[in-house]
Design an enzyme around this catalytic site. Structure first.
Site, PDB file in Angstrom:
ATOM      1  N   SER A  70      92.073  50.973  15.933  1.00  0.00           N
ATOM      2  CA  SER A  70      90.909  50.890  15.037  1.00  0.00           C
ATOM      3  C   SER A  70      91.052  51.693  13.745  1.00  0.00           C
ATOM      4  CB  SER A  70      89.655  51.355  15.776  1.00  0.00           C
ATOM      5  OG  SER A  70      89.237  50.380  16.708  1.00  0.00           O
ATOM      6  N   LYS A  73      90.595  49.784  10.665  1.00  0.00           N
ATOM      7  CA  LYS A  73      89.259  49.502  10.125  1.00  0.00           C
ATOM      8  C   LYS A  73      89.011  50.244   8.807  1.00  0.00           C
ATOM      9  CE  LYS A  73      86.676  48.367  14.374  1.00  0.00           C
ATOM     10  NZ  LYS A  73      87.428  48.802  15.558  1.00  0.00           N
ATOM     11  N   SER A 130      82.863  52.518  15.715  1.00  0.00           N
ATOM     12  CA  SER A 130      84.061  51.673  15.682  1.00  0.00           C
ATOM     13  C   SER A 130      83.788  50.281  16.259  1.00  0.00           C
ATOM     14  CB  SER A 130      85.214  52.337  16.455  1.00  0.00           C
ATOM     15  OG  SER A 130      86.448  51.740  16.112  1.00  0.00           O
TER      16      SER A 130
END
Length: 430
Positions: A70, A73, A130
């Site tokens: 993640s 991101k 997240s």
């Protein structure tokens, strides 16, 4: 006489030996200062960067590519904030969640198919919790499909000059296998980043969209007012956790971001950023074996930075540089104009570095033919550069006073004078 000569030779030899020894000692000091630092990190790779200059202060396997989970991101965040800043998206706009976005596995699970949510709430879910569903919802709103959004991510990677190993296949960082039938067909491979790539993305977010920190610094927040439980930030190191019984042993002074990530393939990753005494650092660790380890190892990296480096003010604003006190101009009342530094120049350096190492190099604008009166006070006429740690630091040199254009009468007699000076100079040389 023989003994005098022998004594002189002995003195010369001893002097040469002493000088050689000093050179060797100095060289050893330089090599010791530049020797790689071993922080004994239990991770695959790591890097430490100063956030205003991008200067790298520490690295370990920083150019090896690994799955970032993640942490990818951060690029999704960058593109969303870019869309908001350009007016293509509004924080108060309501966005519909597609059935696909609502079905994405992993962190999140906040959204139902066709649920309406504001961009602000979706961004908070992505940055704090997240949330994969929120990330895909935003990606689809901006690009139409997640795959087209991933293409935008790869285009932005090139624009940011990330390594050729940097690659994105989705907005979340999930591996291809976890996407199932929704895996992209036009983009091959897996999402991969080096630690340096992750640091550069973080550097660009902080430089261009620093408002991201108001989200990433939030320890917890409800997605909906009616929700019983808030979203808990996966970042245990937030300074805001200093009074949290569960996370206070990980809380780090000045830390307000930036992004965690974990999958079976990536293990545990973390891009952190903290600011102390006016200096902001960006750290990245990838591939820690356990969840707490990514924060324990990050502390080592950030401590190294804050304990060993500082900003050194090497030039003051409006300072005269002895290497270039004036710049020649044409067609003015005067033939030259005094210049001073436009702004203060600070360098990130190891604590205790002698100031003699910060030697300025000054030069006028490359095209001096354009330096024609009138010259305004504060007009940029040159640059001054200081090189340290393999990086150039620069500030402008500006006119400290204005210079009016000379009258035709003054310029005519100046031309006559210059003509005879050149004539007699040539005669003397001949």
């Amino acid at each position: 006489m023989f003994f005098k000569v022998k004594r002189i030779c002995s003195i010369v030899a001893a002097t040469l030996l002493l000088n050689a020894t000093l050179v060797l000692v100095q060289s050893a000091s330089v090599f010791a200062a530049d020797a790689p630092v071993d922080l004994k990190l239990n991770v695959r790779s790591a890097i430490l960067m100063e956030a205003s200059t991008g200067q790298v202060l520490y690295e370990m396997n920083a150019d090896e590519a690994y799955p970032p989970a993640s942490m990818s991101k951060m690029m999704t965040e960058y593109l969303v904030m870019e869309a908001i800043k350009s007016g293509k998206l509004s924080e108060t706009e309501t966005v519909n969640t597609s059935p696909y976005a609502a079905s994405v596995i992993g962190s999140g699970g906040l959204l139902a198919p066709n649920e309406q949510s504001t961009v602000d709430n979706l961004f908070a879910a992505m940055s704090i919790y997240s949330a994969n569903d929120a990330s895909v919802t935003l990606a689809e709103r901006i690009a139409g499909t997640e795959e087209d959004f991933a293409k935008m991510m790869n285009d932005k990677a090139k624009e940011m000059k990330l390594s050729d190993k940097a690659h994105f296949i989705n907005a979340t960082g999930l591996p291809r296998a976890d996407m199932g039938k929704y895996a992209p067909t036009g983009i091959q491979g897996e999402t991969m980043l080096t630690a340096r790539d992750a640091a550069i993305i973080a550097y660009n977010i902080i430089k261009d969209h620093k408002e991201v920190l108001k989200y990433t610094a939030t320890p917890s927040r409800k997605f909906r007012e009616k929700d019983k439980a808030p979203m808990i930030n996966w970042n245990w190191m937030l300074e805001g956790n200093k009074d949290n019984v569960n996370f206070k042993k990980y809380a780090y002074q000045g830390l307000d971001g930036l992004k965690t990530g974990s999958t079976k393939e990536a293990l545990y990753c973390f891009t952190g950023t903290a600011e102390r005494n006016g200096m902001r650092l960006i750290s990245v660790v990838m591939g820690a074996p356990k969840e707490p380890d990514r924060f324990i190892e990050t502390r080592k990296v950030l401590d190294y930075g804050f304990n060993n480096f500082e900003f050194v003010p090497v030039l003051n604003a409006k300072q005269e540089i002895k290497e270039l006190k004036t710049v020649n101009i044409k067609k003015g009342v005067a033939t030259e104009v005094p210049v001073v530094t436009q702004s203060e120049l600070k360098i990130i350096a190891k604590k205790g570095t002698p100031k003699e190492q910060f030697q300025p190099t000054a030069e006028p604008l490359s095209d001096e033919s354009k330096l024609v009166a009138p010259i305004a006070q504060g007009q940029v006429l040159g640059t001054v550069k200081i090189t340290y740690g393999g990086k150039d630091y620069t500030t402008n040199l500006v006119a400290s006073e204005q210079v009016e254009k000379g009258s035709w009468f003054r310029l005519f007699f100046r031309a006559v004078k210059d003509f005879f000076v050149d004539l007699f100079s040539g005669a003397k040389k001949g």
